[in-house]
Design a protein around this motif. Structure first.
Motif, PDB file in Angstrom:
ATOM      1  N   LEU A 175       0.811  -1.223   0.000  1.00  0.00           N
ATOM      2  CA  LEU A 175       0.000   0.000   0.000  1.00  0.00           C
ATOM      3  C   LEU A 175       0.841   1.269   0.000  1.00  0.00           C
ATOM      4  O   LEU A 175       0.301   2.374   0.096  1.00  0.00           O
ATOM      5  N   MET A 176       2.158   1.121  -0.111  1.00  0.00           N
ATOM      6  CA  MET A 176       3.043   2.283  -0.127  1.00  0.00           C
ATOM      7  C   MET A 176       4.060   2.171  -1.261  1.00  0.00           C
ATOM      8  O   MET A 176       4.091   2.985  -2.165  1.00  0.00           O
ATOM      9  N   GLY A 177       4.912   1.153  -1.200  1.00  0.00           N
ATOM     10  CA  GLY A 177       5.956   0.988  -2.195  1.00  0.00           C
ATOM     11  C   GLY A 177       7.334   1.160  -1.593  1.00  0.00           C
ATOM     12  O   GLY A 177       7.581   0.771  -0.446  1.00  0.00           O
ATOM     13  N   PHE A 178       8.238   1.753  -2.364  1.00  0.00           N
ATOM     14  CA  PHE A 178       9.618   1.968  -1.930  1.00  0.00           C
ATOM     15  C   PHE A 178       9.782   3.398  -1.418  1.00  0.00           C
ATOM     16  O   PHE A 178       9.221   4.331  -1.981  1.00  0.00           O
ATOM     17  N   HIS A 179      10.584   3.537  -0.359  1.00  0.00           N
ATOM     18  CA  HIS A 179      10.766   4.830   0.292  1.00  0.00           C
ATOM     19  C   HIS A 179      12.196   5.330   0.099  1.00  0.00           C
ATOM     20  O   HIS A 179      13.151   4.651   0.486  1.00  0.00           O
ATOM     21  N   GLY A 180      12.328   6.518  -0.457  1.00  0.00           N
ATOM     22  CA  GLY A 180      13.637   7.148  -0.605  1.00  0.00           C
ATOM     23  C   GLY A 180      13.864   8.176   0.493  1.00  0.00           C
ATOM     24  O   GLY A 180      13.005   9.035   0.743  1.00  0.00           O
ATOM     25  N   LEU A 181      15.005   8.091   1.175  1.00  0.00           N
ATOM     26  CA  LEU A 181      15.305   8.959   2.308  1.00  0.00           C
ATOM     27  C   LEU A 181      16.262  10.080   1.917  1.00  0.00           C
ATOM     28  O   LEU A 181      17.175   9.879   1.107  1.00  0.00           O
ATOM     29  N   PRO A 182      16.104  11.265   2.517  1.00  0.00           N
ATOM     30  CA  PRO A 182      17.070  12.335   2.289  1.00  0.00           C
ATOM     31  C   PRO A 182      18.450  11.930   2.798  1.00  0.00           C
ATOM     32  O   PRO A 182      18.574  11.210   3.800  1.00  0.00           O
ATOM     33  N   LEU A 183      19.486  12.411   2.139  1.00  0.00           N
ATOM     34  CA  LEU A 183      20.849  12.121   2.577  1.00  0.00           C
ATOM     35  C   LEU A 183      21.113  12.658   3.975  1.00  0.00           C
ATOM     36  O   LEU A 183      21.989  12.146   4.686  1.00  0.00           O
ATOM     37  N   SER A 184      20.354  13.658   4.396  1.00  0.00           N
ATOM     38  CA  SER A 184      20.531  14.227   5.738  1.00  0.00           C
ATOM     39  C   SER A 184      20.165  13.248   6.846  1.00  0.00           C
ATOM     40  O   SER A 184      20.488  13.479   8.017  1.00  0.00           O
ATOM     41  N   GLU A 185      19.487  12.131   6.500  1.00  0.00           N
ATOM     42  CA  GLU A 185      19.140  11.116   7.482  1.00  0.00           C
ATOM     43  C   GLU A 185      20.310  10.181   7.800  1.00  0.00           C
ATOM     44  O   GLU A 185      20.222   9.382   8.729  1.00  0.00           O
ATOM     45  N   PHE A 186      21.383  10.304   7.067  1.00  0.00           N
ATOM     46  CA  PHE A 186      22.507   9.370   7.196  1.00  0.00           C
ATOM     47  C   PHE A 186      23.710  10.041   7.847  1.00  0.00           C
ATOM     48  O   PHE A 186      24.011  11.208   7.584  1.00  0.00           O
ATOM     49  N   SER A 187      24.402   9.280   8.697  1.00  0.00           N
ATOM     50  CA  SER A 187      25.653   9.751   9.297  1.00  0.00           C
ATOM     51  C   SER A 187      26.854   9.350   8.452  1.00  0.00           C
ATOM     52  O   SER A 187      27.927   9.928   8.567  1.00  0.00           O
ATOM     53  N   ALA A 188      26.669   8.336   7.602  1.00  0.00           N
ATOM     54  CA  ALA A 188      27.686   7.844   6.671  1.00  0.00           C
ATOM     55  C   ALA A 188      26.940   7.089   5.578  1.00  0.00           C
ATOM     56  O   ALA A 188      25.770   6.728   5.756  1.00  0.00           O
ATOM     57  N   PRO A 189      27.569   6.854   4.420  1.00  0.00           N
ATOM     58  CA  PRO A 189      26.876   6.132   3.352  1.00  0.00           C
ATOM     59  C   PRO A 189      26.308   4.798   3.834  1.00  0.00           C
ATOM     60  O   PRO A 189      27.027   3.956   4.368  1.00  0.00           O
ATOM     61  N   GLY A 190      24.990   4.638   3.676  1.00  0.00           N
ATOM     62  CA  GLY A 190      24.333   3.399   4.075  1.00  0.00           C
ATOM     63  C   GLY A 190      24.121   3.238   5.563  1.00  0.00           C
ATOM     64  O   GLY A 190      23.654   2.194   6.014  1.00  0.00           O
TER      65      GLY A 190
END
Length: 270
Positions: A175-190
């Motif tokens: 009922l939603m799909g795939f979610h893309g997060l802002p880079l600001s949510e990450f402390s390091a890649p991944g």
């Protein structure tokens, strides 16, 4: 007079009061749909200019709905993804002029009393899914199509919704799909930041298309009556000619004792 009648009168008065406050701004306000959320009336609306063009499209969320959002008890369990009770608390169509001329079609509001994984989001919060497709199409998102969104669909400033080489099934929500997060949510890649979040603005995809924009905001943040002003990023090419919002605001309206969650600054895209 019964308590239920008094409650109904109070709800109507609150709704009319909120519209009256909105009407004090520039442009003409057009009402959308209304629905009850935890004893309060949530409503959609739009503000139009003198030519009938959409200036803003938003919802009014009474503070009482935030305050009365039920926190889980010791024996409670979160909804099971795809289960029989899995679904939003409220669905609101936008006024017809919004649905015909802009990306926005309707809102699906989810209350996440437990929060949800990953760990950064395990705190009570609201998910406001502002979809660009009709409700009937959202109902078909069953995560059987696990084709990851093309990397060129990744909006500027965002991480891919499905990391390259990852198992897409782990990233799809029915009922939603795939979610893309802002880079600001990450402390390091991944690697997501370790602390619990306050708010973020997600981009959503399925069928290889950009489908929704989703503010996630914690109950704790809203209870503090703080305001948000965020840029909305969408893919450079989405395969659809329409008007896309480029700003999102969540503003506490003291006169209405409610939050106004508003998309604005619509720009042409394709």
């Amino acid at each position: 007079m019964s308590k239920s009648i008094w409650a109904a009168i109070a709800a109507v008065a609150l709704s009319l009061g909120a519209l009256a406050v909105l009407a004090q701004g520039q442009g003409r306000v057009v009402a959308g749909q209304e629905a009850m959320l935890f004893g309060a009336k949530v409503s959609s609306w739009a503000r139009l200019d003198s030519q009938g063009r959409v200036l803003e499209a938003g919802i009014t969320l009474p503070m009482s709905a935030v305050e009365k959002a039920p926190l889980p008890g010791p024996g409670d369990k979160p909804q099971t993804e795809g289960g029989p009770d899995f679904g939003p608390e409220v669905i609101l169509d936008f006024p017809e002029v919004v649905r015909k001329s802009t990306f926005l079609d309707h809102l699906q509001l989810w209350w996440e009393g437990f929060g949800h994984p990953p760990e950064r989001y395990l705190t009570p919060h609201f998910d406001f899914h502002f979809f660009g497709i009709p409700k009937s199409e959202v109902a078909k998102i069953d995560c059987k199509d696990l084709t990851p969104p093309a990397l060129e669909l990744t909006p500027k400033g965002y991480a891919p919704a499905v990391p390259p080489g990852a198992n897409a099934a782990e990233f799809c929500v029915p009922l939603m799909g795939f979610h893309g997060l802002p880079l600001s949510e990450f402390s390091a890649p991944g690697q997501l930041k370790p602390e619990l979040f306050d708010y973020t603005l997600i981009s959503g995809f399925y069928w290889g298309k950009y489908l929704f924009t989703e503010p996630m905001i914690t109950r704790e943040f809203l209870l503090k009556k703080q305001n948000l002003d965020l840029e909305v990023s969408h893919p450079a090419k989405v395969g659809r000619k329409t008007l896309y919002p480029t700003h999102f605001k969540a503003t506490f309206d003291a006169r209405a004792n409610a939050y106004q969650l508003v998309y604005s600054d619509f720009k042409a895209g394709e």
